[in-house]
Design a protein around this motif. Sequence first.
Motif, PDB file in Angstrom:
ATOM      1  N   GLY A 342      -7.112   4.482   3.689  1.00 16.13           N
ATOM      2  CA  GLY A 342      -6.611   4.638   2.103  1.00 16.13           C
ATOM      3  C   GLY A 342      -5.687   3.579   1.797  1.00 16.13           C
ATOM      4  O   GLY A 342      -4.840   3.161   2.663  1.00 16.13           O
ATOM      5  N   ASP A 343      -5.756   3.173   0.648  1.00 16.09           N
ATOM      6  CA  ASP A 343      -4.577   2.511   0.014  1.00 16.09           C
ATOM      7  C   ASP A 343      -3.468   3.636  -0.245  1.00 16.09           C
ATOM      8  O   ASP A 343      -2.155   3.117   0.020  1.00 16.09           O
ATOM      9  N   ASN A 344      -3.760   4.552  -0.721  1.00 16.62           N
ATOM     10  CA  ASN A 344      -2.512   5.663  -0.901  1.00 16.62           C
ATOM     11  C   ASN A 344      -1.393   5.240  -1.708  1.00 16.62           C
ATOM     12  O   ASN A 344      -0.206   5.344  -1.137  1.00 16.62           O
ATOM     13  N   GLY A 345      -1.713   4.628  -2.943  1.00 17.26           N
ATOM     14  CA  GLY A 345      -0.458   4.351  -3.569  1.00 17.26           C
ATOM     15  C   GLY A 345       0.384   3.033  -3.075  1.00 17.26           C
ATOM     16  O   GLY A 345       1.473   2.761  -3.379  1.00 17.26           O
ATOM     17  N   GLY A 346      -0.510   2.272  -2.424  1.00 14.08           N
ATOM     18  CA  GLY A 346       0.263   1.002  -1.604  1.00 14.08           C
ATOM     19  C   GLY A 346       0.933   1.081  -0.205  1.00 14.08           C
ATOM     20  O   GLY A 346       1.427   0.574   0.317  1.00 14.08           O
TER      21      GLY A 346
END
Length: 374
Positions: A342-346
């Motif tokens: 996931g990217d998960n907010g960067g």
Amino acid sequence: MLGNRIIHRTADGVRIPGTWRHAFICNGGSYFLTDLFIYADGLIDCWELVTLEEFEQKLRRGWVATSLPEGGKASAHHLASWTFGDPYTWLTPDLLLAEVRDTVDELNGRPDSTARCLAAVDVFMADRTEDHRAAARAAYLAVPETVRHYALGDMDRKDRPLRVLVAGPGGRTPDERAEVVTQEQYDHAVAYFEEREQWRAKAASRVPADGPATSFAPAVKIYHSYPQRALEDPGKQALRNDYPAPITVGDLACPSVAHAYWARSVAEPEARTAVLAAESGAKARTVAAAAPRREGWEGARTAVMAGLLRAKYEQHPDLAAILLATGDATLLYDDADSDFWGDNGGRGRNWTGRLLELVRSELRAGPAGQALVD
């Protein structure tokens, strides 16, 4: 205008260019002078990384503040604090949003509102009808008021020739003064733009042979969700790995990509059977987590996922159409359980999003375009 305020963020080795500007954040009734970081893929960092759509919502709610109340408490990075007295700001949510959209266009080398205005002026100069003048005037009014003075890049005359031209003789300039334009003023404005066109014709231009060096469509975020059944119109939810889209891989029939991935990850056949029987992709993960991994799984998992995603979108053309509809956007995949996928907010590596972009490119090439990659 970007000036020298060029920054970047790195998403797993990919540099995304950006810039910054000052802004106030209103949190808990207090105001904090901070910076907005604006990136070419349309993400804005305003104490969290958000899309343009989410940024607009934060503007409308006042999280990114464009009005400052008398007596409001403010601070700047613990360096100082103060109370607003007779505050004044020229920004509005619409104006700041327009400036940010222009910034994203500029970071990508696309025409911003100023460039679109000047293009409308070119059309008018080539064919001076009132319809074309009205279009040029509308394009001028679409330029954020804070940057109109810089539209011509002329620090002496500012945008006055532009205002006079779109007003026309006998018309009123589109500004607070609303001056009536004389014929002499109009003739000077026409001469200004004729000379400007001659100068532009002499300027050297270069078109990159392979298109823009960097170009970003607005990012698309694929939010974390727990789909339980196939939907008639799933939208971006269909791009989730645990969306119930059955695939056949080898001799395995799998309820979803997530089931297939976790079944491939376990070492024991009994565990594989239990994973495939799980009620959902999330439960398949839980079952697999309790079983031993296959030897060398960590090094193979990215290739395995790529193959499973290819199978999903080859076997489900309707879902492939949803993936293709994202264009060339950066795909940000939320995964609450994995900063690898996931990217998960960067914070994460966003491997699922990156592999989806790869499969999208392969789908777009298709059989007719296979020669491009052979």
